[in-house]
Design a protein around this motif. Structure first.
Motif, PDB file in Angstrom:
ATOM      1  N   SER A  89       0.839  -1.193   0.000  1.00 33.86           N
ATOM      2  CA  SER A  89       0.000   0.000   0.000  1.00 33.86           C
ATOM      3  C   SER A  89       0.883   1.255   0.000  1.00 33.86           C
ATOM      4  CB  SER A  89      -0.925  -0.006   1.220  1.00 33.86           C
ATOM      5  OG  SER A  89      -0.169   0.077   2.409  1.00 33.86           O
ATOM      6  N   PRO A  90       0.336   2.371  -0.483  1.00 40.12           N
ATOM      7  CA  PRO A  90       1.132   3.601  -0.528  1.00 40.12           C
ATOM      8  C   PRO A  90       1.597   4.018   0.859  1.00 40.12           C
ATOM      9  CG  PRO A  90      -0.927   3.860  -1.731  1.00 40.12           C
ATOM     10  CD  PRO A  90      -1.005   2.552  -1.007  1.00 40.12           C
ATOM     11  N   GLY A  91       2.826   4.461   0.933  1.00 37.12           N
ATOM     12  CA  GLY A  91       3.376   4.938   2.190  1.00 37.12           C
ATOM     13  C   GLY A  91       3.541   6.436   2.160  1.00 37.12           C
ATOM     14  N   GLY A  92       4.500   6.929   2.887  1.00 35.03           N
ATOM     15  CA  GLY A  92       4.732   8.365   2.965  1.00 35.03           C
ATOM     16  C   GLY A  92       5.893   8.800   2.106  1.00 35.03           C
ATOM     17  N   VAL A  93       6.349   9.990   2.403  1.00 35.10           N
ATOM     18  CA  VAL A  93       7.482  10.582   1.704  1.00 35.10           C
ATOM     19  C   VAL A  93       8.750   9.830   2.094  1.00 35.10           C
ATOM     20  CG1 VAL A  93       8.851  12.702   1.524  1.00 35.10           C
ATOM     21  CG2 VAL A  93       6.363  12.823   1.609  1.00 35.10           C
ATOM     22  N   THR A  94       9.677   9.722   1.172  1.00 35.19           N
ATOM     23  CA  THR A  94      10.956   9.068   1.438  1.00 35.19           C
ATOM     24  C   THR A  94      11.606   9.703   2.673  1.00 35.19           C
ATOM     25  OG1 THR A  94      11.257   8.610  -0.904  1.00 35.19           O
ATOM     26  CG2 THR A  94      13.233   8.576   0.463  1.00 35.19           C
ATOM     27  N   PRO A  95      12.061   8.887   3.625  1.00 38.77           N
ATOM     28  CA  PRO A  95      12.701   9.439   4.821  1.00 38.77           C
ATOM     29  C   PRO A  95      13.842  10.398   4.464  1.00 38.77           C
ATOM     30  CG  PRO A  95      12.330   7.095   5.085  1.00 38.77           C
ATOM     31  CD  PRO A  95      12.003   7.425   3.648  1.00 38.77           C
ATOM     32  N   GLY A  96      13.900  11.502   5.187  1.00 40.92           N
ATOM     33  CA  GLY A  96      14.901  12.527   4.950  1.00 40.92           C
ATOM     34  C   GLY A  96      14.411  13.652   4.062  1.00 40.92           C
ATOM     35  N   LEU A  97      13.274  13.451   3.401  1.00 40.40           N
ATOM     36  CA  LEU A  97      12.749  14.476   2.496  1.00 40.40           C
ATOM     37  C   LEU A  97      11.441  15.085   3.006  1.00 40.40           C
ATOM     38  CD1 LEU A  97      13.442  12.739  -0.933  1.00 40.40           C
ATOM     39  CD2 LEU A  97      14.818  14.463   0.245  1.00 40.40           C
ATOM     40  N   GLU A  98      11.105  14.822   4.262  1.00 39.51           N
ATOM     41  CA  GLU A  98       9.829  15.267   4.814  1.00 39.51           C
ATOM     42  C   GLU A  98       9.671  16.780   4.844  1.00 39.51           C
ATOM     43  OE1 GLU A  98      12.021  13.341   6.438  1.00 39.51           O
ATOM     44  OE2 GLU A  98      11.062  11.443   6.933  1.00 39.51           O
ATOM     45  N   GLN A  99      10.751  17.516   4.976  1.00 38.67           N
ATOM     46  CA  GLN A  99      10.667  18.973   5.110  1.00 38.67           C
ATOM     47  C   GLN A  99      10.660  19.706   3.771  1.00 38.67           C
ATOM     48  OE1 GLN A  99       9.947  20.272   8.081  1.00 38.67           O
ATOM     49  NE2 GLN A  99       9.921  18.117   8.701  1.00 38.67           N
ATOM     50  N   ILE A 100      10.875  18.994   2.676  1.00 35.96           N
ATOM     51  CA  ILE A 100      10.872  19.629   1.355  1.00 35.96           C
ATOM     52  C   ILE A 100       9.458  19.573   0.805  1.00 35.96           C
ATOM     53  CG2 ILE A 100      11.783  19.499  -0.999  1.00 35.96           C
ATOM     54  CD1 ILE A 100      13.840  20.221   1.138  1.00 35.96           C
ATOM     55  N   HIS A 101       8.972  20.721   0.341  1.00 34.73           N
ATOM     56  CA  HIS A 101       7.646  20.744  -0.273  1.00 34.73           C
ATOM     57  C   HIS A 101       7.767  21.285  -1.691  1.00 34.73           C
ATOM     58  CE1 HIS A 101       3.374  20.903  -0.794  1.00 34.73           C
ATOM     59  NE2 HIS A 101       3.495  22.144  -1.205  1.00 34.73           N
ATOM     60  N   ILE A 102       7.429  20.447  -2.634  1.00 36.61           N
ATOM     61  CA  ILE A 102       7.409  20.857  -4.039  1.00 36.61           C
ATOM     62  C   ILE A 102       5.951  20.796  -4.473  1.00 36.61           C
ATOM     63  CG2 ILE A 102       8.164  20.296  -6.371  1.00 36.61           C
ATOM     64  CD1 ILE A 102      10.721  19.145  -5.047  1.00 36.61           C
ATOM     65  N   PRO A 103       5.386  21.930  -4.895  1.00 35.55           N
ATOM     66  CA  PRO A 103       3.979  21.941  -5.302  1.00 35.55           C
ATOM     67  C   PRO A 103       3.688  20.893  -6.381  1.00 35.55           C
ATOM     68  CG  PRO A 103       4.825  24.170  -5.136  1.00 35.55           C
ATOM     69  CD  PRO A 103       6.001  23.240  -4.999  1.00 35.55           C
ATOM     70  N   GLU A 104       2.534  20.293  -6.288  1.00 37.67           N
ATOM     71  CA  GLU A 104       2.093  19.249  -7.215  1.00 37.67           C
ATOM     72  C   GLU A 104       2.205  19.702  -8.675  1.00 37.67           C
ATOM     73  OE1 GLU A 104       0.885  15.432  -8.069  1.00 37.67           O
ATOM     74  OE2 GLU A 104       1.241  16.223  -6.071  1.00 37.67           O
ATOM     75  N   ALA A 105       2.018  20.987  -8.937  1.00 35.42           N
ATOM     76  CA  ALA A 105       2.063  21.508 -10.306  1.00 35.42           C
ATOM     77  C   ALA A 105       3.400  21.230 -10.994  1.00 35.42           C
ATOM     78  CB  ALA A 105       1.809  23.014 -10.300  1.00 35.42           C
ATOM     79  N   TYR A 106       4.471  21.007 -10.218  1.00 35.91           N
ATOM     80  CA  TYR A 106       5.801  20.785 -10.791  1.00 35.91           C
ATOM     81  C   TYR A 106       6.113  19.314 -11.022  1.00 35.91           C
ATOM     82  CZ  TYR A 106       6.718  25.659  -9.725  1.00 35.91           C
ATOM     83  OH  TYR A 106       6.663  27.023  -9.681  1.00 35.91           O
ATOM     84  N   SER A 107       5.182  18.419 -10.702  1.00 34.40           N
ATOM     85  CA  SER A 107       5.516  16.992 -10.687  1.00 34.40           C
ATOM     86  C   SER A 107       5.170  16.197 -11.943  1.00 34.40           C
ATOM     87  CB  SER A 107       4.842  16.322  -9.485  1.00 34.40           C
ATOM     88  OG  SER A 107       3.444  16.322  -9.660  1.00 34.40           O
ATOM     89  N   GLY A 108       4.680  16.818 -12.984  1.00 28.50           N
ATOM     90  CA  GLY A 108       4.313  16.040 -14.161  1.00 28.50           C
ATOM     91  C   GLY A 108       4.563  16.780 -15.461  1.00 28.50           C
ATOM     92  N   PRO A 109       4.034  16.247 -16.560  1.00 29.22           N
ATOM     93  CA  PRO A 109       4.296  16.824 -17.879  1.00 29.22           C
ATOM     94  C   PRO A 109       3.713  18.217 -18.076  1.00 29.22           C
ATOM     95  CG  PRO A 109       2.731  15.022 -18.050  1.00 29.22           C
ATOM     96  CD  PRO A 109       3.227  15.037 -16.631  1.00 29.22           C
TER      97      PRO A 109
END
Length: 137
Positions: A89-109
Motif C-alpha cells: 500500500s502507498p506509504g509516505g514521503v521518502t525518509p529525509g525528504l519530509e521537510q521539502i515541499h514541491i507543489p504538485e504543479a511541478y511533478s508532471g508533464p
C-alpha cells in the motif's frame, strides 16, 4: 533481432546532450533523493531523469548505462519519491525528504518549468519558488 537493437542504439549515439545542474527551492539546494525528469516536447523522444545528491546536484540519464538528454525543448518535472508499505500500500514521503515541499504543479508533464537542451554539455540550474512548508501529519 540483436542487430536491430544494436543499430537502434548506435543511431541514437551522437544525438544526446549531457545535462547537469543544481535543484533548489527558494534558492536553497534540496537534499539527496529528489527526482528530476526532463520530458521532451518532441513526439517519440525519450525522457531523461536524475536524482539529486546531498548538495542538490543532479545529472540526467536515459537509463542506468547511458547519460544524457535529447536536444530540444523539455518540460521539467520535479518530485519527491514516496515509499510503499511492506504490504504494497502507498506509504509516505521518502525518509529525509519530509521537510521539502514541491507543489504538485511541478511533478508532471504539465509542469510550468521549461528548459531547452542544446547539443553538447548543458548546465541547467533549477530554482522552484518558495512554497508553504510541509506540515507533519
Amino acid at each position: 533481432m540483436l542487430l536491430a537493437t544494436v543499430a537502434l542504439g548506435c543511431g541514437r549515439r551522437g544525438m544526446e546532450s549531457t545535462v547537469s545542474g543544481t535543484l533548489s527551492v527558494a534558492g536553497k539546494p534540496v537534499p539527496a533523493g529528489v527526482r528530476v525528469e526532463f520530458l521532451p516536447q518532441t513526439p517519440g523522444a525519450s525522457p531523461s531523469n536524475g536524482v539529486t545528491d546531498a548538495s542538490g546536484r543532479y545529472d540526467l540519464w536515459f537509463n542506468a548505462y547511458v547519460a544524457g538528454a535529447m536536444p530540444g525543448d523539455h518540460a521539467v518535472a520535479v518530485s519527491i519519491p514516496r515509499v510503499s508499505n511492506p504490504d504494497g500500500s502507498p506509504g509516505g514521503v521518502t525518509p529525509g525528504l519530509e521537510q521539502i515541499h514541491i507543489p504538485e504543479a511541478y511533478s508532471g508533464p504539465t509542469s510550468p518549468l521549461r528548459h531547452s537542451v542544446q547539443p553538447g554539455r548543458n548546465v541547467i540550474d533549477i530554482d522552484i519558488p518558495a512554497a508553504a512548508p510541509r506540515t507533519p501529519k
